[in-house]
Design a protein around this motif. Sequence first.
Motif, short mmCIF file in Angstrom:
data_model
loop_
_atom_site.label_atom_id
_atom_site.label_comp_id
_atom_site.label_asym_id
_atom_site.label_seq_id
_atom_site.Cartn_x
_atom_site.Cartn_y
_atom_site.Cartn_z
N LYS A 86 16.51 27.44 11.80
CA LYS A 86 15.86 26.14 11.91
C LYS A 86 16.82 25.20 12.63
CE LYS A 86 12.97 26.06 7.74
NZ LYS A 86 12.52 25.19 6.61
N ALA A 103 6.44 19.20 14.87
CA ALA A 103 6.33 19.31 13.41
C ALA A 103 4.92 19.71 12.99
CB ALA A 103 6.72 17.98 12.76
N PRO A 107 5.94 23.72 11.79
CA PRO A 107 6.74 23.04 10.78
C PRO A 107 7.89 23.88 10.23
CG PRO A 107 4.59 23.66 9.90
CD PRO A 107 4.54 23.88 11.37
N SER A 111 14.17 21.66 10.29
CA SER A 111 14.77 21.26 9.02
C SER A 111 14.49 19.79 8.75
CB SER A 111 16.28 21.53 9.04
OG SER A 111 16.90 20.82 10.11
N GLN A 112 14.54 18.98 9.81
CA GLN A 112 14.29 17.54 9.71
C GLN A 112 13.81 17.02 11.06
OE1 GLN A 112 18.20 17.70 8.35
NE2 GLN A 112 17.95 16.18 6.73
N THR A 216 7.56 18.11 6.91
CA THR A 216 8.95 18.05 7.40
C THR A 216 9.56 16.70 7.03
OG1 THR A 216 8.31 19.41 9.29
CG2 THR A 216 10.41 18.22 9.45
N THR A 218 11.14 13.41 7.45
CA THR A 218 11.11 12.66 8.71
C THR A 218 11.70 11.27 8.54
OG1 THR A 218 9.11 13.85 9.41
CG2 THR A 218 9.63 11.78 10.55
#
Length: 273
Positions: A86, A103, A107, A111-112, A216, A218
């Motif tokens: 990721k 995302a 997804p 990771s972010q 995710t 965010t």
Amino acid sequence: MIRTDRGDFEIFTKGRGKPVCVTHLYSEFNETGDHFADTFTQRYETILVNLRGAGKSSSYQTEDELSMGETVKDLESIRKAMEYDKWAFAGHSTGGMLGLHYAADVPEALSQLIVVGSAADGKYADTKNSIYHHDHPQFQIMQDLIEKLKSKNLHPDERKLLTRERTKLSLNDPEKYEMYFSADIFKKIAADRLNYFGEHEFQHFDLKDRLKFVKTPTLIVCGENDVQCPIRCSEEMYDLMEDSIFLRFQYSNHYPFLEEKDRFQLAIRSFLS
């Protein structure tokens, strides 16, 4: 150059730590780097990507290969070729729009997600406080500058001057341009990608229904006085996305990562850690 099953892509890397992918929908980067990407390089491995049709990356056979959906597939091919399970993705402006698409589509790859000065649909240009609205007093100035910057034959000095004038339109304090932007960093507009977005994708761009299902983590950031993607666009994203944080930057326009640099870097460190 990264060889993938979808072609070869030019990337620039700097820093060590958690991998963070950074790109913009229609920018062409080079070895001088990028002001937004530099936000991450002190603490993270930052991967700055030239998308299809930009820089030395593979070209396209059909225009549709420049779409956000196909671009997400290209980014995925790069992630897999670099053997990351990721990575985080950070996007500013239309880079943020691409991140939202990423995302929504894949997804499990992220990771972010960090979205700065962006929007979830094309209606960001529908209000008079957007510089892309016909009734905005600086609308025509912005359009003229964009058209000039699309030219592939500009002298580098002329390009820098036009870029400077265009960017100043989106700063809270235009007189601080030299303080914010290093003369050693410069990039171009990838004209074919910008034209595709404007002619084929902008009018249909709407991810709001899909964002309700994005899990995710965010971080959403926006300057209170953003003239490109007004702050209500970020507020809408925050309301739609279950696992999101929204930070309003009171003294910023479209560039909070430069206009309130210390606060922005603190927010990034806190979120990514």
